[in-house]
Design a protein around this motif. Structure first.
Motif, PDB file in Angstrom:
ATOM      1  N   UNK A  54       0.823  -1.204   0.000  1.00 31.41           N
ATOM      2  CA  UNK A  54       0.000   0.000   0.000  1.00 31.41           C
ATOM      3  C   UNK A  54       0.863   1.263   0.000  1.00 31.41           C
ATOM      4  N   UNK A  55       1.997   1.223   0.699  1.00 31.62           N
ATOM      5  CA  UNK A  55       2.891   2.371   0.735  1.00 31.62           C
ATOM      6  C   UNK A  55       3.449   2.652  -0.652  1.00 31.62           C
ATOM      7  N   UNK A  56       3.900   1.609  -1.333  1.00 35.32           N
ATOM      8  CA  UNK A  56       4.490   1.777  -2.663  1.00 35.32           C
ATOM      9  C   UNK A  56       3.459   2.220  -3.700  1.00 35.32           C
ATOM     10  N   UNK A  57       2.224   1.699  -3.565  1.00 35.73           N
ATOM     11  CA  UNK A  57       1.202   2.020  -4.564  1.00 35.73           C
ATOM     12  C   UNK A  57       0.553   3.385  -4.322  1.00 35.73           C
ATOM     13  N   UNK A  60       2.675   8.091  -4.381  1.00 37.55           N
ATOM     14  CA  UNK A  60       2.645   9.157  -5.381  1.00 37.55           C
ATOM     15  C   UNK A  60       1.542  10.174  -5.110  1.00 37.55           C
ATOM     16  N   UNK A  61       0.618   9.822  -4.225  1.00 42.62           N
ATOM     17  CA  UNK A  61      -0.461  10.761  -3.892  1.00 42.62           C
ATOM     18  C   UNK A  61       0.028  11.918  -3.020  1.00 42.62           C
ATOM     19  N   UNK A  62       1.221  11.768  -2.452  1.00 45.15           N
ATOM     20  CA  UNK A  62       1.764  12.775  -1.544  1.00 45.15           C
ATOM     21  C   UNK A  62       3.115  13.275  -2.043  1.00 45.15           C
ATOM     22  N   UNK A  63       3.392  14.515  -1.742  1.00 47.03           N
ATOM     23  CA  UNK A  63       4.717  15.052  -2.039  1.00 47.03           C
ATOM     24  C   UNK A  63       5.750  14.435  -1.100  1.00 47.03           C
ATOM     25  N   UNK A  64       5.364  14.255   0.164  1.00 47.01           N
ATOM     26  CA  UNK A  64       6.215  13.594   1.148  1.00 47.01           C
ATOM     27  C   UNK A  64       5.628  12.201   1.428  1.00 47.01           C
ATOM     28  N   UNK A  65       6.329  11.118   1.014  1.00 45.67           N
ATOM     29  CA  UNK A  65       5.793   9.754   1.156  1.00 45.67           C
ATOM     30  C   UNK A  65       5.452   9.375   2.596  1.00 45.67           C
TER      31      UNK A  65
END
Length: 264
Positions: A54-57, A60-65
């Motif tokens: 879920x983190x990898x997918x 991209x929704x956030x500027x800061x992962x």
């Protein structure tokens, strides 16, 4: 494959001294996180595999992962509150509940309410009611932070709060689907229990769960939503187990009645 249940267990069920639950994750493969209100909270090892996916997918929704990691952890914080709702409600009607396990498909509160439909209904309904209570709280948090300028438009914080609010709504509506053993399916079964008895209510709810679950599997995989498809497959397996267990309970009760007639 036909499931076999011991006569002792069936007798306990028919006499109201036990309640069947689906075959769900146990202590094996999970480790303790903490205890609260006398309830031990554990985390299954497979949670980390899905967390990484879920983190990898979603990074991209956030500027800061790091915000994506916070979103996933917050998701399970909401799930945990939901499960505590089940556990504490169960205790309020004289039942037992001392363990919650978090795993990739959500959370499981191991509850054993008194064997009566009202107690069971309240123990199940309390979980979704926690999500209902969170709806205005999370929306209010979004509104206040946006109004005060703490979450600039288009920023990570704004997206995070919007996502958490939506996640809570999705969990609420998905859990209320009448697919056994989701909360909606168990609420439906509890209401039927008032009119048909325990075993027949599980047969009806389990049968409905099989039909709706099959539809969810087809829709999930055909639309490319593999996560929904996998969850639905799991739900079908649990509906089938419950359906088979209830059939054996009915057969046992019939045999007991026939035996009583012969004895007379």
């Amino acid at each position: 494959m036909r499931l076999q249940i011991s006569g002792t267990f069936l007798r306990a069920l028919s006499e109201g001294r036990a309640i069947t639950f689906c075959m769900l994750p146990s202590r094996q493969g999970s480790f303790r996180l903490f205890s609260a209100f006398g309830i031990q909270v554990s985390l299954h090892w497979s949670w980390f595999l899905v967390a990484y996916y879920r983190f990898e997918s979603g990074r991209e929704n956030y500027q800061n992962p790091a915000w994506m990691l916070g979103e996933y952890v917050t998701l399970f914080a909401i799930v945990l509150l939901h499960e505590f709702g089940h556990s504490l409600a169960c205790r309020s009607v004289g039942g037992q509940s001392d363990r919650i396990v978090l795993w990739p498909f959500g959370g499981i509160a191991f509850v054993q309410p008194p064997h009566r439909p009202g107690a069971f209904l309240w123990s199940i309904a309390a979980g979704p009611l926690v999500n209902v209570a969170l709806v205005p709280v999370l929306y209010g948090l979004r509104f206040v932070t946006a109004l005060s300028g703490l979450t600039p438009a288009g920023g990570d914080a704004e997206y995070f709060l919007a996502s958490v609010w939506q996640i809570n709504l999705i969990l609420l509506f998905f859990n209320l689907l009448p697919i056994y053993p989701l909360d909606g399916g168990q609420i439906f079964q509890s209401i039927l229990w008032f009119f048909t008895g325990y075993a027949r209510s599980v047969i009806v709810a389990g049968g409905l769960g099989l039909v709706l679950g099959a539809g969810a599997v087809i829709w999930g995989f055909s639309s490319g939503n593999w996560w929904l498809g996998l969850i639905s497959l799991f739900l079908i397996s649990q509906s089938w187990r419950s359906f088979q267990n209830a059939r054996q309970i009915l057969r046992y009760e019939k045999e007991q009645r026939q035996s009583a007639v012969i004895d007379i």
